[in-house]
Design an enzyme around this catalytic site. Structure first.
Site, mmCIF file in Angstrom:
data_model
loop_
_atom_site.group_PDB
_atom_site.id
_atom_site.type_symbol
_atom_site.label_atom_id
_atom_site.label_comp_id
_atom_site.label_asym_id
_atom_site.label_seq_id
_atom_site.Cartn_x
_atom_site.Cartn_y
_atom_site.Cartn_z
ATOM 1 N N GLU A 8 0.824 -1.205 0.000
ATOM 2 C CA GLU A 8 0.000 0.000 0.000
ATOM 3 C C GLU A 8 0.859 1.257 0.000
ATOM 4 O O GLU A 8 1.993 1.250 0.506
ATOM 5 C CB GLU A 8 -0.921 0.010 1.219
ATOM 6 N N HIS A 9 0.304 2.311 -0.573
ATOM 7 C CA HIS A 9 0.923 3.645 -0.592
ATOM 8 C C HIS A 9 2.270 3.646 -1.327
ATOM 9 O O HIS A 9 3.133 4.466 -1.036
ATOM 10 C CB HIS A 9 1.109 4.181 0.838
ATOM 11 N N ARG A 10 2.446 2.700 -2.238
ATOM 12 C CA ARG A 10 3.690 2.556 -3.009
ATOM 13 C C ARG A 10 4.900 2.243 -2.116
ATOM 14 O O ARG A 10 6.044 2.504 -2.499
ATOM 15 C CB ARG A 10 3.968 3.813 -3.847
ATOM 16 N N LEU A 11 4.656 1.659 -0.968
ATOM 17 C CA LEU A 11 5.742 1.268 -0.062
ATOM 18 C C LEU A 11 6.103 -0.190 -0.351
ATOM 19 O O LEU A 11 6.011 -1.072 0.508
ATOM 20 C CB LEU A 11 5.304 1.457 1.398
#
Length: 227
Positions: free
Chosen positions: A200-203
């Site tokens: 998620e969230h490009r993490l």
């Protein structure tokens, strides 16, 4: 032209790491970890169960003698500790580029699993026996197409290709279709394998494995990469 794959990031990062380690009075060795081939086997099996079609589809990036790149989708036909194998016309653009610059990069993208695998390394031709064995498993129409096609070369019209295909069908009527001499397999011998998992969230999570021994060896080091 030799194929060299860089595994440890850019040189500035390597120097910073050495300097930081030296300041603590010791140097850390890469941690020996899981077998990346076994991890690929696991991910690939999950992709085969989840993907709607062509879980073995992969992008193959090559470069010509000047370094100009090109990329296309092909199908993985075999894999293991020795490498990742695909087949093609040796007189195609990718065949010419692999002859001039024998290294390649592969990319698997399994959208249903939100995963990617990147493979980089030198390329070698598979044996004639291996190529013959695989060619014999192809459908007859595909076998005939391998004879009829001057892959990647200009085609005046679709009719020309279909006429050549019909000529091959008549030529081999009533007999097995042999493998064309210009058609064969290439094996990418991995020196670097990266496993990318969406978060998620490009993490995202990125695990990089680098071969620590000569090609074909089974000693690998692992590190994490920033997303």
């Amino acid at each position: 032209m030799a194929c060299s794959v860089r595994c440890n990031g850019d040189s500035n990062h390597r120097r910073a790491t050495r300097s930081s380690t030296a300041s603590r009075g010791r140097r850390k060795r890469p941690r020996m970890v899981d077998d990346p081939i076994a991890l690929f086997d696991d991910w690939f099996a999950q992709a085969q169960a989840k993907e709607l079609n062509d879980a073995n589809a992969m992008a193959v990036a090559t470069a010509d003698a000047s370094g100009a790149p090109s990329v296309r989708m092909v199908l993985l036909k075999d894999h293991g500790p020795e490498g990742f194998t695909f087949y093609t016309n040796g007189e195609s653009r990718k065949g010419d580029e692999l002859a001039a610059n024998p290294c390649a990069a592969l990319l698997f993208h399994w959208k249903s699993l939100r995963r990617q695998v990147r493979v980089e390394g030198p390329v070698e031709r598979v044996s004639s026996e291996e190529a013959d064995a695989y060619f014999a498993t192809r459908g007859r129409d595909s076998q005939l197409g391998a004879w009829a096609s001057d892959q990647s070369h200009p085609l005046p019209s679709r009719d020309v290709f279909e006429t050549r295909y019909e000529a091959m069908r008549e030529q081999f009527e009533g007999s097995d279709v042999p493998r064309p001499p210009h058609w064969g397999g290439w094996r990418v011998v991995p020196e670097r394998i990266e496993f990318w998992q969406d978060r998620e969230h490009r993490l995202h999570e990125r695990r990089l494995f680098c071969r620590e021994t000569a090609p074909g060896g089974d000693a690998w080091s692992e590190t994490l990469l920033y997303p």
